[in-house]
Scaffold this motif. Structure first.
Motif, short mmCIF file in Angstrom:
data_model
loop_
_atom_site.label_atom_id
_atom_site.label_comp_id
_atom_site.label_asym_id
_atom_site.label_seq_id
_atom_site.Cartn_x
_atom_site.Cartn_y
_atom_site.Cartn_z
N PRO A 90 -19.11 -100.56 15.90
CA PRO A 90 -20.24 -99.97 16.62
C PRO A 90 -20.07 -98.47 16.87
N PHE A 91 -18.86 -98.04 17.17
CA PHE A 91 -18.59 -96.62 17.39
C PHE A 91 -18.88 -95.82 16.12
N ILE A 92 -18.37 -96.32 14.97
CA ILE A 92 -18.55 -95.58 13.73
C ILE A 92 -20.02 -95.60 13.29
N PHE A 93 -20.70 -96.73 13.53
CA PHE A 93 -22.12 -96.80 13.19
C PHE A 93 -22.91 -95.71 13.91
N ASP A 94 -22.57 -95.47 15.18
CA ASP A 94 -23.27 -94.43 15.93
C ASP A 94 -23.11 -93.07 15.26
N LEU A 95 -21.91 -92.81 14.72
CA LEU A 95 -21.68 -91.54 14.03
C LEU A 95 -22.36 -91.53 12.68
N GLN A 106 -29.10 -88.13 26.15
CA GLN A 106 -29.55 -88.81 27.37
C GLN A 106 -28.85 -88.09 28.54
N SER A 107 -28.82 -88.71 29.70
CA SER A 107 -28.31 -87.98 30.86
C SER A 107 -26.80 -88.12 31.07
N ILE A 108 -26.10 -88.79 30.14
CA ILE A 108 -24.66 -88.96 30.35
C ILE A 108 -23.90 -87.97 29.48
N THR A 109 -22.72 -87.57 29.98
CA THR A 109 -21.90 -86.64 29.21
C THR A 109 -21.24 -87.39 28.05
N ARG A 110 -20.74 -86.64 27.08
CA ARG A 110 -20.15 -87.34 25.94
C ARG A 110 -18.79 -87.95 26.28
N ASP A 111 -18.13 -87.44 27.32
CA ASP A 111 -16.91 -88.09 27.80
C ASP A 111 -17.22 -89.50 28.30
N ARG A 112 -18.29 -89.58 29.05
CA ARG A 112 -18.73 -90.86 29.60
C ARG A 112 -19.10 -91.82 28.45
N TRP A 113 -19.75 -91.27 27.46
CA TRP A 113 -20.14 -92.06 26.29
C TRP A 113 -18.91 -92.58 25.56
N LEU A 114 -17.95 -91.66 25.33
CA LEU A 114 -16.72 -92.06 24.63
C LEU A 114 -16.00 -93.15 25.40
N LEU A 115 -15.92 -92.95 26.72
CA LEU A 115 -15.23 -93.93 27.56
C LEU A 115 -15.92 -95.29 27.47
N GLY A 116 -17.24 -95.28 27.56
CA GLY A 116 -17.99 -96.53 27.49
C GLY A 116 -17.82 -97.23 26.15
N LYS A 117 -17.98 -96.45 25.07
CA LYS A 117 -17.90 -97.05 23.73
C LYS A 117 -16.50 -97.59 23.45
N LEU A 118 -15.49 -96.70 23.61
CA LEU A 118 -14.14 -97.06 23.20
C LEU A 118 -13.49 -97.98 24.23
N GLY A 119 -13.83 -97.78 25.51
CA GLY A 119 -13.27 -98.64 26.54
C GLY A 119 -13.71 -100.08 26.36
N SER A 120 -14.99 -100.28 26.10
CA SER A 120 -15.47 -101.65 25.96
C SER A 120 -14.90 -102.29 24.70
N ALA A 121 -14.75 -101.49 23.64
CA ALA A 121 -14.15 -102.04 22.41
C ALA A 121 -12.70 -102.45 22.67
N ALA A 122 -11.97 -101.62 23.43
CA ALA A 122 -10.56 -101.93 23.71
C ALA A 122 -10.44 -103.18 24.57
N VAL A 123 -11.32 -103.31 25.56
CA VAL A 123 -11.29 -104.50 26.41
C VAL A 123 -11.60 -105.75 25.58
N ALA A 124 -12.63 -105.65 24.73
CA ALA A 124 -12.98 -106.80 23.87
C ALA A 124 -11.81 -107.16 22.96
N ALA A 125 -11.14 -106.13 22.41
CA ALA A 125 -10.00 -106.38 21.51
C ALA A 125 -8.87 -107.08 22.27
N ALA A 126 -8.60 -106.62 23.49
CA ALA A 126 -7.50 -107.21 24.26
C ALA A 126 -7.83 -108.66 24.63
N LEU A 127 -9.11 -108.92 24.98
CA LEU A 127 -9.50 -110.29 25.32
C LEU A 127 -9.37 -111.21 24.11
N ALA A 128 -9.84 -110.72 22.95
CA ALA A 128 -9.74 -111.54 21.74
C ALA A 128 -8.28 -111.81 21.40
N ALA A 129 -7.42 -110.78 21.58
CA ALA A 129 -5.99 -110.96 21.31
C ALA A 129 -5.40 -111.99 22.25
#
Lengths: 305, 302
Positions: A90-95, A106-129
């Motif tokens: 999903p992250f790469i698709f956005d790019l 939109q009204s969020i900074t790109r740091d916030r966006w990065l955190l949301g995108k990559l953070g949720s992917a990392a959490v999902a990866a850890a849960l699946a693991a």
């Protein structure tokens, strides 16, 4: 951002759930069979230091039935890599599709966006693991009893290293995708990179992550300290003649060839090194994952427009 | 904060590798205006817009939006901006309803009513996937997303380039409606001049990364004249006025001038000149030879 991340990662998350379900469908029936056979034959008793005389046959039967299945399941160590790279999509698709420009205006900074995108992917990866660890720990219980938890197949799939593997695969795909901005190619290359890194660590690095133990013993009976140990090298000599040299592999639980007067020198990782090894290897994979994610974040913030 | 100036740039420049996409751009765009940013492809329009909305960092110079840096003060500036990128990227596998939720979740000032009523007026169903919409409809959905943020500045990068004439007209009408209703400042880039005069009241032309003509369209049109007269030298006129373009036939000379006051010379017959011709003259004038002027013309006319 949480809803947005989830909505845009939903497809990949469902694919990952599908993979886990497929794996469970393969492993649960065979796992039940294997556990049944293990208990019916009373193999647990055979694995004590002084096994009874009928044990050899029972173990032979069990191995004949299940060893090829267990060996085959070693390939499932690729699944964390598969799940990791998938969750980077999903992250790469956005790019790739230019929709990051939509997000960044939109009204969020790109740091916030990065955190949301990559953070949720990392959490999902850890849960699946985590789910993988639970499934494999249950399925491999007989194999862990037979061959010890330091056996490569057991070690790779029943400890916290699985979380490290999954996060590493995710981070590698994210970093490649940040630069390349092509999802399919990035995922494919990251998966190959994951495999290469795993082979490197398995074959060359792991035995030395924690200092192995050296010991000497006499006679053909394997001493109790080698129970479930991972033997790096074993040399035996009698009357100055070498009778066994440099072999490595899993601990032999029964008669080791040799003579009563033979002296064996063994270098091994004892069973008690399991957690130190797991923690060290996990730290290495998670550390590299963190570096790759930070690099991808930096690159995306600075170089992408 | 300065309320009369929406965008102010000074010495703004951006380099990609060894290529300057924008060089020394200084301009002011008044608040409440609808500005056309015009120039041939590759002139630096997208770069300038990306600098304005903070997507890229300037190599040198500065840009302020309502008195703030869009890059350093992103938190303050972003909620006041609406942006539709070239080819209006949207998540194609999201439904329109999901796309609006996306906007609502990412913008504190989201106007749900406005978004829903625009989608209804477009005759679209909330359950439709964005990827199944026509190009014109996608552009309208992207515009809806930008407008429902309730921005004070709406930036549109080549919004109509990929649309057919009908969709083009509908899109520009929707922008005009928003301008009238919300009083927002609009900057839109285009390599098509034809329809802009109807919509815009302020003009910035850009060629080779540099601005050439900046100002109110009515003043620009009022100050430019086409002079035709017997074949002669332009020197006499050039003493008093800026000659933008001169062309000669065997008997006749035609001059496009920016008049400083009246042209009193009775040898010259004076004509009104439309915006498109003025823009073309500037773009051709800058490149300095006939072939380049023709190619600029083709680009602008397409």
């Amino acid at each position: 951002m949480t809803w947005v991340s989830w909505r845009l990662e939903r497809t990949e998350a469902l694919i990952v759930l599908g993979i886990l379900a497929l794996l469970a469908a393969l492993l649960v029936p065979t796992g039940i069979q294997m556990a049944d056979a293990y208990h019916r034959d009373g193999l647990a008793a055979c694995l004590s230091v002084n096994p009874g005389p009928t044990c050899g046959n029972k173990l032979g039967d069990f191995r004949q039935h299940f060893q090829s299945l267990i060996d085959l399941s070693n390939w499932f160590t690729l699944v964390p890599g598969l799940i990791g790279v998938l969750l980077a999509a999903p992250f790469i698709f956005d790019l790739e599709h230019g929709t990051y420009r939509l997000a960044w205006t939109q009204s969020i900074t790109r740091d916030r966006w990065l955190l949301g995108k990559l953070g949720s992917a990392a959490v999902a990866a850890a849960l699946a693991a985590g789910a993988l660890i639970l499934l494999f720990t249950w399925w491999r219980a007989p194999s862990v009893h037979l061959d010890g938890r330091l056996d490569t197949g057991n070690y790779d799939s029943t400890g916290i290293v699985v979380i490290g593997y999954t996060l590493f695969a995710l981070a590698l795909a994210v970093a490649l995708g940040a630069i390349w901005r092509r999802a399919a190619a990035s995922l494919a290359v990251a998966f190959v990179g994951y495999f290469a890194a795993r082979v490197f660590v398995d074959v060359l690095l792991r035995d030395h992550l924690v200092a192995p133990v050296k010991a000497t013993y006499r006679g053909t009976q394997q001493p109790s300290f080698l129970y479930n140990a991972h033997i790096l090298s074993l040399r035996g000599a009698t009357h100055g003649h070498e009778i066994l040299g440099g072999s490595s592999g899993p601990a032999q639980k029964f008669a080791t060839p040799g003579m009563n007067s033979a002296v064996f020198q063994v270098v091994y990782q004892p069973d008690s090194h399991f957690w130190p090894l797991q923690l060290t290897e996990t730290a290495i994979f998670v550390g590299f994952a963190a570096i790759l994610i930070l690099f991808a974040s930096w690159w995306t913030r600075q170089r992408t427009s | 904060m300065n309320d009369t100036v929406a965008i102010r740039t000074s010495g703004l420049a951006k380099r990609y590798g060894s290529r300057w996409a924008l060089r020394d751009c200084t301009l002011e765009i008044p608040s409440g205006s609808v500005t056309a940013l015009v120039g041939p492809n590759g002139a630096g329009k997208t770069t300038l817009l990306h600098l304005v909305i903070g997507l890229v960092e300037p190599t040198s110079g500065a840009v302020d939006v309502f008195g703030r840096s869009p890059r350093r003060d992103a938190k303050e500036v972003l909620p006041r901006l609406g942006f539709v990128a070239q080819d209006h990227p949207l998540h194609r596998n999201l439904t329109i309803a999901d796309t609006l939720t996306y906007g609502r979740k990412l913008n504190p000032s989201w106007n749900k009513q406005l978004a829903v009523s625009r989608v209804e007026r477009l005759g679209l169903s909330m359950r439709q996937k964005v990827g199944q919409l026509s190009g014109g409809q996608q552009a309208q959905v992207a515009l809806t997303l930008a407008l429902a943020k309730q921005p004070q500045l709406l930036v549109l990068d080549e919004p109509v380039a990929s649309l057919d004439p009908l969709a083009r007209r509908e899109f520009l009408n929707a922008v005009m409606e928003a301008v009238v209703e919300e009083g927002i400042t609009v900057v839109l880039s285009s390599h098509i001049v034809a329809e802009l005069e109807r919509v815009c009241d302020y003009l910035v032309t850009l060629a080779d990364g540099a601005t050439q003509l900046t100002g109110s369209i009515s003043q620009i049109v009022a100050s430019h004249r086409l002079l035709t007269g017997p074949r002669s030298d332009a020197a006499g006129v050039a003493r008093a006025h800026d000659v933008i373009r001169e062309s000669h036939t065997e008997r006749q000379t035609t001059l496009l001038v920016r008049a400083n006051g009246h042209v009193y010379d009775s040898r010259w017959e004076q004509h009104e000149v439309d915006l498109e011709e003025i823009v073309l003259a500037y773009l051709g004038y800058q490149s300095g030879n006939g072939a380049a002027a023709t190619s600029a013309l083709e680009m602008v006319r397409s």
